[in-house]
Design a protein around this motif. Structure first.
Motif, mmCIF file in Angstrom:
data_model
loop_
_atom_site.group_PDB
_atom_site.id
_atom_site.type_symbol
_atom_site.label_atom_id
_atom_site.label_comp_id
_atom_site.label_asym_id
_atom_site.label_seq_id
_atom_site.Cartn_x
_atom_site.Cartn_y
_atom_site.Cartn_z
ATOM 1 N N ARG B 158 3.556 -46.547 4.779
ATOM 2 C CA ARG B 158 3.457 -45.601 3.656
ATOM 3 C C ARG B 158 1.986 -45.318 3.328
ATOM 4 N NH1 ARG B 158 4.618 -45.185 -2.113
ATOM 5 N NH2 ARG B 158 4.260 -47.385 -2.511
ATOM 6 N N ALA B 159 1.172 -46.409 3.365
ATOM 7 C CA ALA B 159 -0.246 -46.235 3.028
ATOM 8 C C ALA B 159 -0.973 -45.450 4.118
ATOM 9 C CB ALA B 159 -0.899 -47.598 2.837
ATOM 10 N N ASP B 160 -0.491 -45.591 5.386
ATOM 11 C CA ASP B 160 -1.154 -44.907 6.499
ATOM 12 C C ASP B 160 -0.794 -43.422 6.593
ATOM 13 O OD1 ASP B 160 -2.446 -47.161 7.157
ATOM 14 O OD2 ASP B 160 -1.166 -47.721 8.853
ATOM 15 N N GLN B 161 0.203 -42.999 5.810
ATOM 16 C CA GLN B 161 0.582 -41.582 5.836
ATOM 17 C C GLN B 161 -0.612 -40.722 5.429
ATOM 18 O OE1 GLN B 161 3.819 -40.790 3.185
ATOM 19 N NE2 GLN B 161 5.146 -40.238 4.871
ATOM 20 N N SER B 162 -0.810 -39.617 6.124
ATOM 21 C CA SER B 162 -1.908 -38.731 5.740
ATOM 22 C C SER B 162 -1.508 -37.965 4.477
ATOM 23 C CB SER B 162 -2.190 -37.750 6.867
ATOM 24 O OG SER B 162 -1.112 -36.861 6.990
ATOM 25 N N ALA B 163 -2.513 -37.431 3.809
ATOM 26 C CA ALA B 163 -2.269 -36.663 2.583
ATOM 27 C C ALA B 163 -1.342 -35.482 2.894
ATOM 28 C CB ALA B 163 -3.586 -36.180 2.008
ATOM 29 N N ARG B 164 -1.554 -34.909 4.089
ATOM 30 C CA ARG B 164 -0.751 -33.743 4.469
ATOM 31 C C ARG B 164 0.729 -34.133 4.642
ATOM 32 N NH1 ARG B 164 -1.277 -28.722 6.634
ATOM 33 N NH2 ARG B 164 0.195 -28.162 8.278
ATOM 34 N N GLN B 165 0.942 -35.277 5.361
ATOM 35 C CA GLN B 165 2.329 -35.757 5.552
ATOM 36 C C GLN B 165 2.986 -36.036 4.200
ATOM 37 O OE1 GLN B 165 1.215 -39.122 7.989
ATOM 38 N NE2 GLN B 165 2.538 -38.413 9.640
ATOM 39 N N ARG B 166 2.203 -36.657 3.339
ATOM 40 C CA ARG B 166 2.701 -37.036 2.017
ATOM 41 C C ARG B 166 3.133 -35.800 1.227
ATOM 42 N NH1 ARG B 166 1.465 -42.037 0.337
ATOM 43 N NH2 ARG B 166 -0.099 -42.347 1.899
ATOM 44 N N THR B 167 2.257 -34.787 1.249
ATOM 45 C CA THR B 167 2.552 -33.564 0.495
ATOM 46 C C THR B 167 3.776 -32.865 1.083
ATOM 47 O OG1 THR B 167 0.210 -33.353 0.061
ATOM 48 C CG2 THR B 167 1.551 -31.408 -0.358
ATOM 49 N N ARG B 168 3.834 -32.875 2.433
ATOM 50 C CA ARG B 168 4.979 -32.206 3.076
ATOM 51 C C ARG B 168 6.292 -32.908 2.700
ATOM 52 N NH1 ARG B 168 4.923 -28.658 6.976
ATOM 53 N NH2 ARG B 168 6.718 -29.583 8.002
ATOM 54 N N THR B 169 6.247 -34.239 2.662
ATOM 55 C CA THR B 169 7.453 -35.002 2.281
ATOM 56 C C THR B 169 7.872 -34.626 0.865
ATOM 57 O OG1 THR B 169 6.614 -36.802 3.625
ATOM 58 C CG2 THR B 169 8.436 -37.324 2.153
ATOM 59 N N LEU B 170 6.868 -34.581 -0.011
ATOM 60 C CA LEU B 170 7.160 -34.259 -1.410
ATOM 61 C C LEU B 170 7.723 -32.845 -1.549
ATOM 62 C CD1 LEU B 170 4.107 -35.760 -3.307
ATOM 63 C CD2 LEU B 170 6.498 -36.234 -3.778
ATOM 64 N N VAL B 171 7.067 -31.907 -0.844
ATOM 65 C CA VAL B 171 7.523 -30.516 -0.946
ATOM 66 C C VAL B 171 8.944 -30.389 -0.407
ATOM 67 C CG1 VAL B 171 7.116 -28.151 -0.165
ATOM 68 C CG2 VAL B 171 5.199 -29.561 -0.824
ATOM 69 N N SER B 172 9.199 -31.108 0.705
ATOM 70 C CA SER B 172 10.556 -31.058 1.265
ATOM 71 C C SER B 172 11.564 -31.562 0.245
ATOM 72 C CB SER B 172 10.652 -31.929 2.514
ATOM 73 O OG SER B 172 9.845 -31.395 3.504
ATOM 74 N N THR B 173 11.184 -32.626 -0.460
ATOM 75 C CA THR B 173 12.081 -33.173 -1.483
ATOM 76 C C THR B 173 12.329 -32.131 -2.568
ATOM 77 O OG1 THR B 173 11.061 -35.313 -1.094
ATOM 78 C CG2 THR B 173 12.429 -35.125 -3.053
ATOM 79 N N VAL B 174 11.228 -31.517 -3.025
ATOM 80 C CA VAL B 174 11.349 -30.506 -4.082
ATOM 81 C C VAL B 174 12.206 -29.343 -3.572
ATOM 82 C CG1 VAL B 174 10.079 -28.833 -5.469
ATOM 83 C CG2 VAL B 174 9.161 -31.126 -5.149
ATOM 84 N N GLN B 175 11.894 -28.912 -2.339
ATOM 85 C CA GLN B 175 12.592 -27.747 -1.804
ATOM 86 C C GLN B 175 14.083 -28.021 -1.652
ATOM 87 O OE1 GLN B 175 13.921 -26.626 1.230
ATOM 88 N NE2 GLN B 175 13.558 -24.407 1.110
ATOM 89 N N VAL B 211 16.418 -26.826 -13.993
ATOM 90 C CA VAL B 211 15.717 -26.714 -12.707
ATOM 91 C C VAL B 211 14.209 -26.882 -12.923
ATOM 92 C CG1 VAL B 211 15.241 -25.234 -10.734
ATOM 93 C CG2 VAL B 211 17.473 -25.177 -11.798
ATOM 94 N N ALA B 212 13.701 -26.226 -13.969
ATOM 95 C CA ALA B 212 12.264 -26.320 -14.255
ATOM 96 C C ALA B 212 11.881 -27.769 -14.559
ATOM 97 C CB ALA B 212 11.917 -25.426 -15.445
ATOM 98 N N PHE B 213 12.744 -28.441 -15.312
ATOM 99 C CA PHE B 213 12.474 -29.844 -15.646
ATOM 100 C C PHE B 213 12.473 -30.698 -14.381
ATOM 101 C CE2 PHE B 213 14.199 -34.078 -16.551
ATOM 102 C CZ PHE B 213 13.205 -34.553 -17.380
ATOM 103 N N ASP B 214 13.487 -30.456 -13.511
ATOM 104 C CA ASP B 214 13.564 -31.229 -12.267
ATOM 105 C C ASP B 214 12.330 -31.004 -11.405
ATOM 106 O OD1 ASP B 214 15.922 -32.306 -12.973
ATOM 107 O OD2 ASP B 214 17.176 -31.038 -11.700
ATOM 108 N N THR B 215 11.862 -29.762 -11.385
ATOM 109 C CA THR B 215 10.679 -29.453 -10.576
ATOM 110 C C THR B 215 9.488 -30.273 -11.045
ATOM 111 O OG1 THR B 215 11.514 -27.209 -10.423
ATOM 112 C CG2 THR B 215 9.244 -27.556 -9.712
ATOM 113 N N SER B 216 9.297 -30.300 -12.350
ATOM 114 C CA SER B 216 8.137 -31.033 -12.862
ATOM 115 C C SER B 216 8.328 -32.544 -12.683
ATOM 116 C CB SER B 216 7.893 -30.694 -14.328
ATOM 117 O OG SER B 216 8.971 -31.149 -15.104
ATOM 118 N N ARG B 217 9.582 -33.006 -12.808
ATOM 119 C CA ARG B 217 9.840 -34.442 -12.678
ATOM 120 C C ARG B 217 9.596 -34.927 -11.249
ATOM 121 N NH1 ARG B 217 14.014 -37.037 -10.883
ATOM 122 N NH2 ARG B 217 15.207 -35.116 -10.716
#
Lengths: 125, 457
Positions: B158-175, B211-217
């Motif tokens: 988890r710590a070795d994940q790049s910032a880009r991978q991390r952001t992509r994971t998060l965005v995928s979750t949000v999406q 939905v807006a609340f979930d997005t921010s959460r």
């Protein structure tokens, strides 16, 4: 209804046209005259030119930070109440100054009216 | 990481434990048989019966005493345990005397027999309890070691994940969370447009607000992405727990010599006299030196070649005692028919003492090292967790920034527009319905589009 004894002009500064539109409709419906701005520098400019009775300020707008916009607005229109709207749940430090209130977006019409009334001292029937 | 103290080992789970008592049945019966045959008191069958009787009676005493003690103390105090061990010796001595009087029609010899058994119990009971407790602790520690290693590997990844991978994971979750809901709301709003009412618009605003609340959460910096779950700890099997280098061979051999003494010397002294007892003491001293050498060799081979074979272990623990017996046999004295039981007892006692003390000392030291390793890996894992959490927090802040205008801002604007318009509809004003709905639909489409664009490479 706005207290006609006070200045009925409201500056609505928000970069989102839909939010500006709904705020305008609400304020106009309550008897205010609305002047709009879509970024920080424009907000300061219209505050200077229109001498408003209330400024509704989005916390995040292009052109300048909230701190700058807020400071310049206060400098040009001392004593004019400012209502800060933000997408963040926590109020910025500026919201705790005198004559200032904070609402987190999305706001409801009743919250907006209550905040505006509290800041302008209007008596809503 | 907690290191098992002597008090915890002696007074913990293994103090007066049923399993432990059953495990020592065979060695104690063997000891009784050899003692009885050494002294010439009785043959093997009667000696076996005596051994069983002693074990059952002493076991009953142990459990009668330990049962209320367990209800009173979590860790039974050492003074209490010493009292119990003395009591075990007394019980065995009494049974021995009673048996000799009633079954063998022999002399009771009560005081002497109690003394010998108390001495044996006072050296063997703590040794045995300590070994079992350390073995048990090692099984847990090995399980913890596996668990912390797994946790460290997970956190390192988890710590070795790049910032880009991390952001992509998060965005995928949000999406994946928000995208379908926005699409569904868009569809619903299009469907109800011809017959907008205050209620339908309010309901739509409420859904959008969620939905807006979930997005921010989902991108809130203070929400950990990986839920903190304590890793499952599975105790290691006994065979794995017994795989350790025998530490401090000299100390272990010296202690083994001490625990051999009450098993052999008192009866030798009583039956065969001072001279032969001195020869036995000399033989035990030789056994101690050889045992130290064997343990040192075992340690060296364990460190160099890995786990030794069981046969090698048996030989390593039997050879010193066997050489001690040969030494006794070689020195002129009583005939072989008299000394034979002793010549068997010495290697057996030496093997038991050597293996038991070797295990106790080895486990104590290796558990201390193991606990330190577990603690070090745990601390390293905590650092990795902090690093990964910090990187996650930064990614969330960046993503919150990216999502603020295109997604969250638009959704908020839609919620406000619908909310405000619901009040207009309540007042009978439908003049702005078309433009509001049309703008909200455009906003929802734009939010979906921007969300998709963030996910796509």
């Amino acid at each position: 209804m706005a207290d006609r004894g006070r200045n009925p002009t409201v500056v609505i500064a928000d970069d989102d046209p839909l939010i500006r539109a709904v705020l305008r409709a609400a304020m106009v419906g309550d008897g205010y005259t609305v002047v709009e701005a879509e970024d920080g520098p424009q907000a300061v400019s219209v505050v200077t030119s229109s001498s408003p009775g209330l400024v509704i300020l989005d916390a995040r707008m292009p052109g300048s930070s909230l701190a700058d916009t807020f400071a310049q607005t206060r400098a040009r229109a001392p004593g004019v109440p400012i209502l800060i709207l933000s997408g963040q749940p926590d109020p910025p430090p500026e919201a705790s100054t005198e004559g200032c209130a904070f609402l987190s977006k999305p706001v409801t019409l009743s919250d907006l009216r209550a905040a505006v009334d509290a800041l302008t001292g209007s008596d809503r029937p | 990481m907690h290191v098992l103290s002597v008090r915890e080992a002696m007074g913990g789970r293994w103090a007066g434990n049923v399993e432990g008592w059953l495990i020592i049945l065979l060695p104690t019966m063997l000891l009784v048989v050899l003692q009885e045959t050494t002294t010439g008191a009785s043959g093997v069958p009667l000696a076996l019966a005596l051994g069983l009787m002693e074990h059952v009676v002493a076991g009953a005493v142990v459990f009668l005493v330990i049962w209320p003690a367990r209800r009173h103390w979590t860790i039974i105090p050492l003074w209490f345990m010493i009292g119990l061990w003395v009591l075990i010796g007394v019980a065995r001595g009494v049974v021995w005397s009673a048996w000799h009087v009633w079954v063998l029609h022999d002399s009771a010899d009560l005081g002497y027999r109690i003394l010998v058994w108390v001495a044996i119990s006072l050296v063997w009971s703590p040794l045995y309890t300590y070994s079992l407790a350390q073995l048990d602790r090692r099984r847990s520690l090995l399980g913890e070691l596996t668990a912390v290693r797994n946790a460290r590997a997970t956190e390192r990844a988890r710590a070795d994940q790049s910032a880009r991978q991390r952001t992509r994971t998060l965005v995928s979750t949000v999406q994946s969370t928000i995208g379908p809901v926005i699409a569904q709301l868009h569809h619903s709003l299009s469907a109800i447009t011809p017959r907008l009412t205050e209620d339908s618009v309010e309901a739509m605003a409420e859904k959008l607000s969620v939905v807006a609340f979930d997005t921010s959460r989902l991108v809130a910096p203070d929400v950990p992405q990986v839920p903190e779950v304590a890793p499952a700890v599975h105790r290691a099997p006994v065979s794995a727990a017994l795989d350790f280098p025998p530490d401090r061979p000299m100390l272990a051999a010296a202690l083994a010599g001490i625990v051999i003494l009450p098993l052999i010397v008192p009866d030798t002294l009583r039956v065969q006299g001072v001279g032969f007892a001195l020869i036995t003491l000399l033989a035990i001293s030789v056994v101690v030196v050889l045992l130290a050498a064997c343990l040192a060799i075992l340690r060296w081979t364990r460190l160099r070649f890995g786990r030794p074979r069981v046969v090698a272990l048996i030989f390593a623990f039997l050879i010193p005692g066997a050489i001690g017996s040969l030494l006794i046999a070689a020195i002129p004295g009583p005939p072989l028919s008299v000394t034979l039981p002793l010549l068997i007892l010495l290697p057996v006692a030496a093997a038991f003492a050597g293996s038991n003390v070797g295990v106790a000392v080895g486990l104590a030291y290796s558990n201390r090292d193991l606990a330190a390793r577990v603690a070090a890996i745990h601390a390293e894992t905590q650092q990795l967790i902090e690093l990964a959490d910090e990187a996650d927090r930064r990614s969330r802040e960046q993503l919150a920034e990216l999502l603020h205008g295109p997604v969250y801002g638009r959704l908020s604007a839609c919620v406000m527009a619908l909310n405000f318009h619901a009040e207009e509809l309540a007042a009978g004003d439908t003049s702005r319905s078309d433009s509001i709905v049309s703008t909200v639909l455009e906003y929802l489409e734009a939010a979906s589009r921007d969300l998709d664009a963030l996910v796509s490479p």
